[in-house]
Scaffold this motif. Structure first.
Motif, PDB file in Angstrom:
ATOM      1  N   GLU A 135       7.645   7.939   8.361  1.00 60.14           N
ATOM      2  CA  GLU A 135       7.130   7.834   9.719  1.00 60.14           C
ATOM      3  C   GLU A 135       7.653   6.571  10.375  1.00 60.14           C
ATOM      4  N   PHE A 136       8.112   6.712  11.623  1.00 63.40           N
ATOM      5  CA  PHE A 136       8.523   5.590  12.448  1.00 63.40           C
ATOM      6  C   PHE A 136       7.658   5.581  13.708  1.00 63.40           C
ATOM      7  N   PHE A 160      12.182   2.610  17.423  1.00 61.32           N
ATOM      8  CA  PHE A 160      11.425   3.180  16.316  1.00 61.32           C
ATOM      9  C   PHE A 160      11.581   2.304  15.077  1.00 61.32           C
ATOM     10  N   THR A 161      10.445   1.851  14.542  1.00 62.40           N
ATOM     11  CA  THR A 161      10.465   1.052  13.315  1.00 62.40           C
ATOM     12  C   THR A 161       9.623   1.735  12.240  1.00 62.40           C
ATOM     13  N   LEU A 162      10.027   1.536  11.019  1.00 59.59           N
ATOM     14  CA  LEU A 162       9.411   2.216   9.880  1.00 59.59           C
ATOM     15  C   LEU A 162       7.987   1.725   9.665  1.00 59.59           C
ATOM     16  N   THR A 163       7.047   2.683   9.608  1.00 57.19           N
ATOM     17  CA  THR A 163       5.643   2.328   9.375  1.00 57.19           C
ATOM     18  C   THR A 163       5.074   2.949   8.107  1.00 57.19           C
ATOM     19  N   ARG A 164       5.602   4.077   7.677  1.00 49.34           N
ATOM     20  CA  ARG A 164       5.161   4.684   6.416  1.00 49.34           C
ATOM     21  C   ARG A 164       6.367   5.272   5.714  1.00 49.34           C
ATOM     22  N   GLU A 165       6.423   5.069   4.415  1.00 47.23           N
ATOM     23  CA  GLU A 165       7.519   5.638   3.646  1.00 47.23           C
ATOM     24  C   GLU A 165       6.975   6.399   2.445  1.00 47.23           C
ATOM     25  N   ASP A 166       7.754   7.385   2.021  1.00 45.63           N
ATOM     26  CA  ASP A 166       7.381   8.228   0.884  1.00 45.63           C
ATOM     27  C   ASP A 166       5.964   8.778   1.047  1.00 45.63           C
ATOM     28  N   ILE A 167       5.725   9.425   2.171  1.00 46.18           N
ATOM     29  CA  ILE A 167       4.413  10.008   2.463  1.00 46.18           C
ATOM     30  C   ILE A 167       4.144  11.144   1.474  1.00 46.18           C
ATOM     31  N   ARG A 168       2.972  11.135   0.864  1.00 48.79           N
ATOM     32  CA  ARG A 168       2.630  12.150  -0.134  1.00 48.79           C
ATOM     33  C   ARG A 168       1.275  12.765   0.185  1.00 48.79           C
ATOM     34  N   GLU A 187       0.841  -1.191   0.000  1.00 51.61           N
ATOM     35  CA  GLU A 187       0.000   0.000   0.000  1.00 51.61           C
ATOM     36  C   GLU A 187       0.877   1.243   0.000  1.00 51.61           C
ATOM     37  N   PRO A 188       0.589   2.244  -0.867  1.00 57.04           N
ATOM     38  CA  PRO A 188       1.404   3.459  -0.896  1.00 57.04           C
ATOM     39  C   PRO A 188       1.462   4.119   0.472  1.00 57.04           C
ATOM     40  N   GLY A 189       2.656   4.579   0.826  1.00 55.82           N
ATOM     41  CA  GLY A 189       2.823   5.289   2.081  1.00 55.82           C
ATOM     42  C   GLY A 189       2.975   4.390   3.287  1.00 55.82           C
ATOM     43  N   THR A 190       3.016   3.066   3.084  1.00 51.66           N
ATOM     44  CA  THR A 190       3.192   2.154   4.208  1.00 51.66           C
ATOM     45  C   THR A 190       4.313   1.178   3.890  1.00 51.66           C
ATOM     46  N   THR A 191       4.743   0.420   4.903  1.00 53.56           N
ATOM     47  CA  THR A 191       5.761  -0.602   4.699  1.00 53.56           C
ATOM     48  C   THR A 191       5.429  -1.815   5.541  1.00 53.56           C
ATOM     49  N   LYS A 192       5.727  -3.001   5.033  1.00 49.85           N
ATOM     50  CA  LYS A 192       5.494  -4.234   5.765  1.00 49.85           C
ATOM     51  C   LYS A 192       6.711  -4.635   6.597  1.00 49.85           C
ATOM     52  N   PHE A 193       7.842  -4.049   6.321  1.00 54.77           N
ATOM     53  CA  PHE A 193       9.086  -4.540   6.870  1.00 54.77           C
ATOM     54  C   PHE A 193       9.475  -3.789   8.132  1.00 54.77           C
ATOM     55  N   LEU A 196       7.534   9.182  15.081  1.00 56.74           N
ATOM     56  CA  LEU A 196       8.568  10.112  14.649  1.00 56.74           C
ATOM     57  C   LEU A 196       8.457  10.269  13.148  1.00 56.74           C
ATOM     58  N   VAL A 197       8.348  11.505  12.690  1.00 58.00           N
ATOM     59  CA  VAL A 197       8.270  11.802  11.256  1.00 58.00           C
ATOM     60  C   VAL A 197       9.455  12.683  10.910  1.00 58.00           C
TER      61      VAL A 197
END
Length: 317
Positions: free
Chosen positions: A168-169, A177-185, A4-10, A158-159
């Motif tokens: 966003e972490f 802190f773990t990555l929850t959203r990437e390339d937020i638009r 999903e855009p703006g999110t990460t599974k990892f 944390l953004v």
């Protein structure tokens, strides 16, 4: 299935992510120190004294004990980071010089606990940080090398951005802190608006703009906290926050160095915009550490429409 855009599974931790961003080791270290400091701030928020500290900041505002404690936590972490030459805090009355040699160092401007008066009623608050290369912070925010906010809400998030997108972490149970959203638009236009200040003190231009937002069906979402309001707009990719010039405070309320520049940097990195009504926030040169400015920040088209209303180009003149 695609992501999903703006999110990460990892489960990518903050330090590992920063090392992949092709930035200097010193900047990686500084950002990690800010993240570490936030763990102590959230502990203070959850367990600290809500009483008044008995001191005032340089603007004559009564400081809460949590303001003082949060400032002390952040300052101490920055002082001992080994990569910071100058520190400016909204709660300090002068610049704290860590070293006179700025070579390879950073200057940091921050609001240690924005919205601290909301803590005693259990609403979300946050820390806002802007990072500059070298010793000079009195320069346009566009020259920042990074910006961060930490939101202390039901979850701690944390953004940040270092000019390579917005991420966003979220703090997990181990306080990592773990990555929850990437390339937020952000979308070009939104349907949320968060207006600060007393509406009866709005100028006619700002009143017309608010009626425009209401007529197009925008929903009012204002918490009284700058960090949670910007967080909602940024992560939903939708809406505008405004704290305009009021009839009795034409310079606005929010401070350019400590609040507006970092948030404008993040929102622009996500494809949004921020203006004082005429000039992009990031192009303003601070005349001093306490400079304030009106602000319209969020979806690009909504910010541009605000500029049109303020300059009499909205078709209602």
């Amino acid at each position: 299935m695609g992501k999903e855009p703006g999110t990460t599974k990892f489960q990518v931790d903050f330090r590992r992510h920063l090392r992949d961003q092709n930035i200097s080791g010193n900047l990686v270290h500084l950002l990690c120190e800010i993240a570490e400091a936030s763990k102590y701030v959230i502990n203070a928020v959850r367990t600290g004294d809500l009483g008044v500290a008995g001191t005032s900041n340089l603007y004559g505002e009564e400081q809460l004990a949590l303001d003082v404690l949060s400032d002390r936590i952040m300052r101490k972490r920055l002082m001992h980071s080994g990569v910071v030459c100058n520190i400016a805090s909204e709660e300090m009355d002068e610049i704290f010089q860590v070293t006179s040699n700025p070579q390879g160092m950073f200057s940091v401007a921050y609001d240690p606990l924005d919205g601290s008066s909301l803590v005693d009623v259990n609403l979300a608050v946050g820390t806002i940080v802007g990072i500059y290369q070298g010793a000079d912070m009195l320069q346009p925010g566009r020259r920042m090398v990074g910006a961060v906010y930490i939101l202390y809400g039901p979850r701690v998030s944390l953004v940040y951005s270092v000019g390579k997108g917005v991420y966003e972490f979220t703090m997990n149970q181990l306080m990592e802190f773990t990555l929850t959203r990437e390339d937020i638009r952000m979308k070009p236009s939104g349907n949320i608006y968060a207006p600060g200040g007393l509406r009866k003190k709005y100028t006619p231009e700002n009143e017309r703009y608010l009626r425009y937002l209401e007529d197009k069906g925008a929903k009012l979402r204002y918490s009284g906290g700058f960090v949670p309001d910007i967080n909602q707009i940024l992560l939903k990719g939708n809406g505008i926050f405004l704290y305009p010039a009021l009839t009795d405070t034409p310079q606005g309320k929010l401070r350019l160095l400590f609040e507006l520049n970092p948030m404008a940097y993040l929102v622009e990195q996500a494809g949004g915009a921020a203006t004082d009504g005429t000039t992009p926030i990031l192009d303003l040169t601070p005349g001093g550490y306490d400079q304030r400015s009106p602000v319209y920040i969020g979806c690009r088209d909504d910010v541009e429409k605000a500029r049109e209303f303020l300059n009499g180009n909205d078709g209602t003149a």
